[in-house]
Design a protein around this motif. Structure first.
Motif, short mmCIF file in Angstrom:
data_model
loop_
_atom_site.label_atom_id
_atom_site.label_comp_id
_atom_site.label_asym_id
_atom_site.label_seq_id
_atom_site.Cartn_x
_atom_site.Cartn_y
_atom_site.Cartn_z
N LEU A 377 0.89 -1.11 0.07
CA LEU A 377 -0.15 -0.17 -0.17
C LEU A 377 0.77 1.43 -0.14
CD1 LEU A 377 -2.77 -0.93 2.43
CD2 LEU A 377 -3.16 -0.64 0.20
N THR A 378 0.58 2.12 -0.94
CA THR A 378 1.13 3.67 -0.70
C THR A 378 0.25 4.55 -0.34
OG1 THR A 378 0.58 3.98 -3.11
CG2 THR A 378 2.75 3.10 -2.62
N LEU A 379 -1.06 4.17 -0.56
CA LEU A 379 -2.32 4.91 0.07
C LEU A 379 -3.32 4.18 0.77
CD1 LEU A 379 -4.15 7.84 -1.95
CD2 LEU A 379 -5.34 6.17 -0.83
N LEU A 380 -3.67 4.84 1.97
CA LEU A 380 -4.82 4.19 2.81
C LEU A 380 -5.80 5.20 3.22
CD1 LEU A 380 -5.84 1.29 4.08
CD2 LEU A 380 -4.11 1.87 6.13
N SER A 413 -4.00 3.11 17.17
CA SER A 413 -3.61 1.63 16.70
C SER A 413 -3.33 1.68 15.04
CB SER A 413 -4.83 0.80 16.81
OG SER A 413 -4.89 0.59 18.25
N LEU A 414 -4.15 2.50 14.14
CA LEU A 414 -3.98 2.57 12.83
C LEU A 414 -2.59 3.38 12.39
CD1 LEU A 414 -5.04 2.25 9.96
CD2 LEU A 414 -6.48 4.33 10.29
N LEU A 415 -2.42 4.21 13.26
CA LEU A 415 -0.92 4.65 13.21
C LEU A 415 0.14 3.75 13.19
CD1 LEU A 415 -1.63 8.40 14.66
CD2 LEU A 415 -1.33 7.84 12.20
N SER A 426 0.84 7.87 2.14
CA SER A 426 -0.41 8.75 2.56
C SER A 426 -1.56 8.03 3.28
CB SER A 426 -0.97 9.26 1.24
OG SER A 426 -2.16 9.90 1.55
N LEU A 427 -1.87 8.56 4.60
CA LEU A 427 -2.98 7.95 5.20
C LEU A 427 -4.02 8.89 5.44
CD1 LEU A 427 -4.26 5.88 7.13
CD2 LEU A 427 -3.12 7.02 9.02
N THR A 428 -5.29 8.51 4.99
CA THR A 428 -6.32 9.44 5.27
C THR A 428 -7.45 8.93 6.28
OG1 THR A 428 -6.35 10.41 3.26
CG2 THR A 428 -8.32 10.60 4.34
N ALA A 477 -6.90 14.24 7.38
CA ALA A 477 -7.70 14.09 8.44
C ALA A 477 -8.75 15.42 8.22
CB ALA A 477 -7.57 13.86 9.94
N LEU A 478 -10.06 15.13 7.90
CA LEU A 478 -11.12 16.08 7.79
C LEU A 478 -10.76 17.75 7.32
CD1 LEU A 478 -13.00 14.59 11.08
CD2 LEU A 478 -13.66 14.63 8.54
N TRP A 479 -10.12 17.94 6.20
CA TRP A 479 -9.84 18.95 5.90
C TRP A 479 -8.37 19.54 6.22
CZ3 TRP A 479 -14.52 18.75 8.28
CH2 TRP A 479 -15.92 18.72 7.56
N THR A 480 -7.68 18.70 6.96
CA THR A 480 -6.28 19.00 7.11
C THR A 480 -5.27 18.12 7.02
OG1 THR A 480 -7.35 20.41 9.10
CG2 THR A 480 -4.89 20.02 9.14
#
Length: 507
Positions: A377-380, A413-415, A426-428, A477-480
């Protein structure tokens, strides 16, 4: 200025891309040399200064011109404003356009992609001249038609017969003309056409919903297209034999806001009544995609995902309708993470699961093990439940200071998991609407919840630790947008906001 001139070409190009004033290249030859290929890669011809534009392109010496060398994308139209129909355009300007339009477009011999805004305000002679010019472009392979006010009669595209990619975006309620236009265009480009995108955002005032079959109606019955990329939005999507024969080579599929007979159902009758035939058809025909984007998460989709492996990109941009019972919603999510995703997670470059409502589609212990396997994964992009994170500055501080932590924190946990994914950049993280807002006619409660989630996610991100050398990915995360910041001595300060996201498509 001398300091700027000493910069390498790549940095000058980055500066030029960010600069609002595109005349920066005129400062000197050095800057022009760096920025000209970038600025002239896209040429726009529209009603503003059209006569002078086409005259300049057609008559500039020496040949080939800079535009001829660097332009790969051409954007046209509308060529005339609605005032043209009232005689506002002068006879002298019209004469220039008639003389120079074809040689101007024809000079752009490197153009591969053309975006054309069709409109009723353009006279027929101008449309015919554009068609003549496009037919002379030797490497043109992609045509994007935007139809907001369709012409009175179908545009004759017979001269364009070497296109590989056709895109239509339409917001018009009068579809007859544009359907006939695009159907004939598709027929002219068989069998070389490989990519087809049809996005219909118009209202269905007459009750008729266009179908994929409408756009394939002019295609010869003895010729099969070899469509590899198909993107449908706002249509009736039915993969019957007449459509399926063109889709045997399909590797990328996007279906969003599709219509089916099930849309007439006014009350929930069980999960099987909502299953679209499209997923079953793909499974039975053994059409194995590499990219899948949809807002139609259904049991049949999970069964299709279970039938093969090897997806590279998967985007679920909506996971539930307002009428789906929570127990069905959560059961399907568990089925997806435990069985549907398992076959593909180790192959995926990009995974997006945008949860409509809080529940099992959001990240949690139930899906953490499968996410850990996403080593490519490069994007999640995942959602989190509000009940799975500390909420408010005091709760977050107490959680961060407790050893060991006294409760689960889905964000931390996700981090932690993402730090083990070797090439993730990239993590969103998103919030989801609260379950009690499902079916609500007023969005006030859901809006307040999203505002709270924005604050809670930010508080958890900025308290997260410990930061390791593997936390090199950015977090949105949410616009930032956030990134790991360090002090002057190199000590980690943790995740800090670095940019505001302009795109507000977070609902």
């Amino acid at each position: 200025m001398s300091g700027m001139l000493s910069l390498p070409t790549e940095l000058l190009q980055e500066i030029g891309a960010d600069a609002a004033d595109k005349t920066l290249r005129l400062v000197c030859k050095r800057i022009n040399f760096a920025l000209e290929p970038q600025i002239l890669s896209e040429i726009t011809l529209s009603s503003k200064r059209l006569s002078s534009q086409v005259e300049s392109l057609a008559t500039t010496e020496p040949k080939p011109t800079s535009a001829s060398k660097y332009a790969t994308k051409l954007r046209i139209g509308p060529l005339f404003s609605s005032s043209h129909q009232n005689g506002v355009t002068s006879l002298e300007e019209e004469a220039k356009i008639r003389s120079f339009l074809v040689p101007a477009i024809g000079s752009l011999v490197g153009v591969r992609q053309m975006l054309w805004d069709l409109g009723q305000s353009d006279p027929e002679w101008a449309t015919l001249l554009v068609l003549d010019a496009l037919a002379s472009l030797p490497v043109l392979e992609a045509l994007h038609l935007s139809d907001w006010s369709p012409p009175d009669s179908p545009v004759q595209f017979q001269q364009l017969s070497n296109l590989k990619k056709i895109t239509l975006t339409s917001d018009s309620y009068d579809r007859t003309t544009i359907i006939r236009t695009v159907a004939r265009l598709i027929a002219c480009n068989q069998p070389g056409l490989t990519s087809l995108t049809i996005v219909d955002d118009g209202d269905h005032v007459d009750g008729y919903k266009p179908t994929l079959q409408d756009y394939l109606a002019e295609t010869s019955s003895i010729v099969c297209l070899k469509i590899t990329h198909l993107n449908l939005s706002g249509l009736v999507a039915k993969f019957d034999a007449s459509a399926l024969r063109h889709l045997k080579s399909l590797v990328s599929l996007t279906i969003v806001d599709i219509f089916s007979p099930y849309d007439e159902t006014t009350e929930y009758q069980g999960s099987e009544s909502l299953v679209p035939e499209i997923w079953s058809t793909l499974r039975l025909e053994k059409i194995h995609l590499q990219e899948l984007i949809t807002d139609d998460a259904q049991p049949a989709l999970v069964e299709y995902l279970k039938s093969f492996s090897g997806l590279r990109r998967l985007r679920l941009i909506r996971t539930s309708s307002e009428s789906t019972p929570p127990w069905v919603y959560n059961r399907l999510a568990i089925h997806f993470y435990e069985q549907g995703l398992e076959n593909h997670i180790s192959f995926l470059d990009s995974l997006e699961v945008r949860s409509s409502y809080e529940g099992k589609w959001c990240f949690g212990n139930h899906c953490s093990n499968v996410i850990k396997k996403g080593t490519r994964l490069t994007l999640l992009d995942l959602s989190v439940n509000s009940e799975d994170i500390p909420r408010g500055e005091e709760e977050v501080r107490d959680y961060a200071e407790s050893l060991p932590p006294t409760r689960e924190n889905a964000i931390w946990s996700l981090l932690d998991i993402c730090a083990t994914l070797p090439i993730l950049n990239s993590l969103t993280m998103r919030g989801a609407s609260p379950e009690h807002s499902r079916g609500s006619k007023c969005g006030y409660g859901a809006g307040m919840h999203r505002a709270s989630m924005k604050l809670w996610i930010a508080q958890n991100l900025e308290r997260y630790g410990p930061i390791t050398p593997n936390h090199v990915f950015h977090v949105t995360a949410l616009w930032t947008e956030y990134a790991v910041r360090r002090d002057d001595l190199g000590a980690n300060l943790g995740y800090r906001p670095i940019a505001r996201i302009k795109d507000d498509n977070w609902l």
